[in-house]
Design a protein around this motif. Sequence first.
Motif, PDB file in Angstrom:
ATOM      1  N   GLY A 216       0.773  -1.059   0.065  1.00  0.00           N
ATOM      2  CA  GLY A 216      -0.194  -0.016   0.129  1.00  0.00           C
ATOM      3  C   GLY A 216       0.788   1.177  -0.085  1.00  0.00           C
ATOM      4  O   GLY A 216       0.784   2.173  -0.726  1.00  0.00           O
ATOM      5  N   MET A 217       2.412   1.068   1.033  1.00  0.00           N
ATOM      6  CA  MET A 217       2.649   2.547   0.602  1.00  0.00           C
ATOM      7  C   MET A 217       3.276   2.851  -0.660  1.00  0.00           C
ATOM      8  O   MET A 217       3.834   3.906  -0.809  1.00  0.00           O
ATOM      9  N   ASP A 218       3.918   1.896  -1.625  1.00  0.00           N
ATOM     10  CA  ASP A 218       4.244   1.763  -2.145  1.00  0.00           C
ATOM     11  C   ASP A 218       3.461   2.222  -3.555  1.00  0.00           C
ATOM     12  O   ASP A 218       3.702   3.336  -4.428  1.00  0.00           O
ATOM     13  N   ILE A 219       2.377   2.065  -3.291  1.00  0.00           N
ATOM     14  CA  ILE A 219       1.171   2.538  -3.770  1.00  0.00           C
ATOM     15  C   ILE A 219       1.252   3.882  -3.763  1.00  0.00           C
ATOM     16  O   ILE A 219       0.642   5.102  -4.620  1.00  0.00           O
ATOM     17  N   ILE A 220       1.265   4.506  -2.885  1.00  0.00           N
ATOM     18  CA  ILE A 220       0.637   5.705  -2.305  1.00  0.00           C
ATOM     19  C   ILE A 220       1.596   7.226  -3.330  1.00  0.00           C
ATOM     20  O   ILE A 220       1.172   7.640  -2.859  1.00  0.00           O
ATOM     21  N   GLU A 221       3.252   5.770  -2.973  1.00  0.00           N
ATOM     22  CA  GLU A 221       4.077   6.762  -2.966  1.00  0.00           C
ATOM     23  C   GLU A 221       4.153   7.250  -4.818  1.00  0.00           C
ATOM     24  O   GLU A 221       4.957   7.956  -5.199  1.00  0.00           O
ATOM     25  N   THR A 222       3.463   6.752  -5.310  1.00  0.00           N
ATOM     26  CA  THR A 222       2.968   6.163  -6.781  1.00  0.00           C
ATOM     27  C   THR A 222       2.216   8.164  -7.090  1.00  0.00           C
ATOM     28  O   THR A 222       1.714   8.227  -8.358  1.00  0.00           O
ATOM     29  N   LEU A 223       1.498   8.358  -6.083  1.00  0.00           N
ATOM     30  CA  LEU A 223       0.373   8.987  -6.077  1.00  0.00           C
ATOM     31  C   LEU A 223      -0.360   9.039  -6.544  1.00  0.00           C
ATOM     32  O   LEU A 223      -1.196   9.863  -7.496  1.00  0.00           O
ATOM     33  N   ASN A 224      -1.456   8.092  -6.682  1.00  0.00           N
ATOM     34  CA  ASN A 224      -1.909   6.820  -8.096  1.00  0.00           C
ATOM     35  C   ASN A 224      -3.124   6.761  -7.358  1.00  0.00           C
ATOM     36  O   ASN A 224      -3.547   5.590  -6.355  1.00  0.00           O
ATOM     37  N   GLY A 246      -7.311   9.111   0.699  1.00  0.00           N
ATOM     38  CA  GLY A 246      -7.539   8.745  -0.818  1.00  0.00           C
ATOM     39  C   GLY A 246      -7.993  10.266  -1.187  1.00  0.00           C
ATOM     40  O   GLY A 246      -7.915  11.150  -2.438  1.00  0.00           O
ATOM     41  N   VAL A 247      -8.243  10.856  -0.138  1.00  0.00           N
ATOM     42  CA  VAL A 247      -8.762  12.804  -0.067  1.00  0.00           C
ATOM     43  C   VAL A 247      -7.232  13.362  -1.035  1.00  0.00           C
ATOM     44  O   VAL A 247      -7.490  13.638  -2.338  1.00  0.00           O
ATOM     45  N   MET A 248      -5.898  13.155  -0.318  1.00  0.00           N
ATOM     46  CA  MET A 248      -4.971  13.772  -0.761  1.00  0.00           C
ATOM     47  C   MET A 248      -4.546  13.220  -2.167  1.00  0.00           C
ATOM     48  O   MET A 248      -4.181  14.137  -2.290  1.00  0.00           O
ATOM     49  N   LEU A 249      -4.604  11.936  -2.671  1.00  0.00           N
ATOM     50  CA  LEU A 249      -4.071  11.829  -3.393  1.00  0.00           C
ATOM     51  C   LEU A 249      -5.695  12.104  -4.202  1.00  0.00           C
ATOM     52  O   LEU A 249      -5.013  12.454  -5.772  1.00  0.00           O
ATOM     53  N   SER A 250      -6.560  12.103  -4.570  1.00  0.00           N
ATOM     54  CA  SER A 250      -7.322  12.963  -5.318  1.00  0.00           C
ATOM     55  C   SER A 250      -7.227  14.382  -5.729  1.00  0.00           C
ATOM     56  O   SER A 250      -7.129  14.872  -6.392  1.00  0.00           O
ATOM     57  N   ALA A 251      -6.810  14.690  -4.503  1.00  0.00           N
ATOM     58  CA  ALA A 251      -6.564  16.114  -4.549  1.00  0.00           C
ATOM     59  C   ALA A 251      -4.865  16.106  -5.965  1.00  0.00           C
ATOM     60  O   ALA A 251      -4.669  17.227  -6.532  1.00  0.00           O
ATOM     61  N   ILE A 252      -3.941  15.639  -5.014  1.00  0.00           N
ATOM     62  CA  ILE A 252      -2.980  15.505  -6.092  1.00  0.00           C
ATOM     63  C   ILE A 252      -3.352  15.288  -7.494  1.00  0.00           C
ATOM     64  O   ILE A 252      -2.827  15.357  -9.143  1.00  0.00           O
ATOM     65  N   LYS A 253      -3.948  14.207  -7.792  1.00  0.00           N
ATOM     66  CA  LYS A 253      -4.793  13.864  -9.477  1.00  0.00           C
ATOM     67  C   LYS A 253      -4.889  15.572  -9.845  1.00  0.00           C
ATOM     68  O   LYS A 253      -4.631  15.184 -11.238  1.00  0.00           O
ATOM     69  N   VAL A 254      -5.740  15.911  -9.468  1.00  0.00           N
ATOM     70  CA  VAL A 254      -6.406  17.713  -9.569  1.00  0.00           C
ATOM     71  C   VAL A 254      -4.969  17.919  -9.853  1.00  0.00           C
ATOM     72  O   VAL A 254      -4.819  18.588 -11.280  1.00  0.00           O
ATOM     73  N   LEU A 255      -4.281  18.380  -9.470  1.00  0.00           N
ATOM     74  CA  LEU A 255      -3.033  19.236  -9.299  1.00  0.00           C
ATOM     75  C   LEU A 255      -2.299  18.638 -10.663  1.00  0.00           C
ATOM     76  O   LEU A 255      -1.307  19.644 -11.358  1.00  0.00           O
ATOM     77  N   GLU A 256      -1.893  17.089 -10.828  1.00  0.00           N
ATOM     78  CA  GLU A 256      -1.172  17.258 -11.956  1.00  0.00           C
ATOM     79  C   GLU A 256      -1.764  16.937 -12.675  1.00  0.00           C
ATOM     80  O   GLU A 256      -0.722  17.263 -14.191  1.00  0.00           O
ATOM     81  N   ARG A 257      -2.931  17.147 -13.181  1.00  0.00           N
ATOM     82  CA  ARG A 257      -3.325  17.873 -14.748  1.00  0.00           C
ATOM     83  C   ARG A 257      -3.204  19.062 -15.360  1.00  0.00           C
ATOM     84  O   ARG A 257      -3.667  19.699 -16.232  1.00  0.00           O
ATOM     85  N   LYS A 258      -3.300  20.003 -13.751  1.00  0.00           N
ATOM     86  CA  LYS A 258      -2.366  21.319 -14.153  1.00  0.00           C
ATOM     87  C   LYS A 258      -0.838  21.042 -14.458  1.00  0.00           C
ATOM     88  O   LYS A 258      -0.499  22.517 -14.412  1.00  0.00           O
ATOM     89  N   GLY A 259      -0.015  20.156 -14.050  1.00  0.00           N
ATOM     90  CA  GLY A 259       1.036  20.142 -14.760  1.00  0.00           C
ATOM     91  C   GLY A 259       2.338  20.574 -13.745  1.00  0.00           C
ATOM     92  O   GLY A 259       3.571  20.572 -13.529  1.00  0.00           O
ATOM     93  N   GLY A 288       5.150   9.625   6.116  1.00  0.00           N
ATOM     94  CA  GLY A 288       5.954  10.376   4.590  1.00  0.00           C
ATOM     95  C   GLY A 288       5.669  11.964   4.425  1.00  0.00           C
ATOM     96  O   GLY A 288       5.106  12.573   5.370  1.00  0.00           O
ATOM     97  N   SER A 289       6.252  12.085   4.026  1.00  0.00           N
ATOM     98  CA  SER A 289       6.403  13.780   3.311  1.00  0.00           C
ATOM     99  C   SER A 289       6.350  13.285   1.746  1.00  0.00           C
ATOM    100  O   SER A 289       6.531  13.114   0.760  1.00  0.00           O
ATOM    101  N   LEU A 290       5.131  14.396   1.277  1.00  0.00           N
ATOM    102  CA  LEU A 290       4.789  14.651  -0.465  1.00  0.00           C
ATOM    103  C   LEU A 290       5.634  16.012  -0.340  1.00  0.00           C
ATOM    104  O   LEU A 290       5.473  16.810   0.326  1.00  0.00           O
ATOM    105  N   VAL A 291       6.319  16.942  -1.626  1.00  0.00           N
ATOM    106  CA  VAL A 291       6.618  17.395  -1.563  1.00  0.00           C
ATOM    107  C   VAL A 291       6.811  17.961  -3.116  1.00  0.00           C
ATOM    108  O   VAL A 291       6.615  17.378  -4.157  1.00  0.00           O
ATOM    109  N   PHE A 292       7.093  19.585  -3.334  1.00  0.00           N
ATOM    110  CA  PHE A 292       6.377  20.063  -4.631  1.00  0.00           C
ATOM    111  C   PHE A 292       7.413  19.811  -5.595  1.00  0.00           C
ATOM    112  O   PHE A 292       8.334  20.925  -4.665  1.00  0.00           O
ATOM    113  N   GLU A 293       7.932  19.235  -6.419  1.00  0.00           N
ATOM    114  CA  GLU A 293       9.370  19.720  -7.404  1.00  0.00           C
ATOM    115  C   GLU A 293       9.691  21.383  -7.576  1.00  0.00           C
ATOM    116  O   GLU A 293       8.322  21.937  -8.355  1.00  0.00           O
TER     117      GLU A 293
END
Length: 294
Positions: A216-224, A246-259, A288-293
């Motif tokens: 599960g952690m590996d999947i979370i790291e893919t942000l999928n 799931g809310v965090m990953l859904s937000a990330i999905k929105v942001l990935e579409r924005k680049g 774990g930690s999420l960073v923006f590049e």
Amino acid sequence: MSSRKATHAGSWYSSSGAELSQQLDVWLNTAELLHGPARAIIAPHAGYAYCGECGAFAYRQVSPAVVKRIFILGPSHHVRLRGCALTTAKTYTTPLYDLNIDTQTNTELEKTGAFSWMDAKTDEDEHSIEMHLPFIAKVMENFKDQFTIVPILVGSLNPDQEALYGNLLADFFTDPQNLFIISSDFCHWGNRFSYTYYDRSCGQIYKSIENLDKKGMDIIETLNADAFTEYLRKYNNTICGRHPIGVMLSAIKVLERKGYLMHFKFLKYAQSSRCKEMHESSVSYASGSLVFEC
């Protein structure tokens, strides 16, 4: 309710400000800064004797000089909640100092029509948010008058609802002055949790649990988000913060579409005990930690 009491102080963590501060210092100073500055973290919410050291690895990635507003997404353990709820309190009490609620952001979120309000009992009974407050207070102590918090109690959401709340919160993720804390323990294993999945090819039970969690952690790291939902459907792993995740990953999905480019990394994993017999039980923890590049 003007102030939410620290109802779990003295049982789940020390009620002595001096003792608590020293304990948090030890854990935070031991953890390494490996993946920061964090825009979001996943950290556990059990008693500090079990998960405090693990949780410190997530909080070590926070840059307190930058942060002005902290969202805390915690799962509801005691009430049936189909959406997400906000606090009516103005402050949250900790043994270190009181944390101020961002009432302006609460008003903004309420206007979406997607949020309800916690009553005082629900607020004070819930530990999934409270267990993060001392860590927040400690990490932010040099800036204690310069930030606010937005506690959000997350109910039993379906994937469409996770996507809805992810969309509502996505823009907040883009601001480097915002920090998201995703409150979650991982596998709750044993008969008392009605969950005894055991892949004997892994060896001892605790190794099977670790293998399951790390899938599960590996999947979370893919942000999928979709892959994480499918993982939960396949294994039914008792990750209590699966909906905040799931809310965090859904937000990330929105942001990935924005680049936006983001990267999540788990830094620490622990178990409350090493199960070797079927009558035993344990709870797992991960930070774990999420960073923006750039």
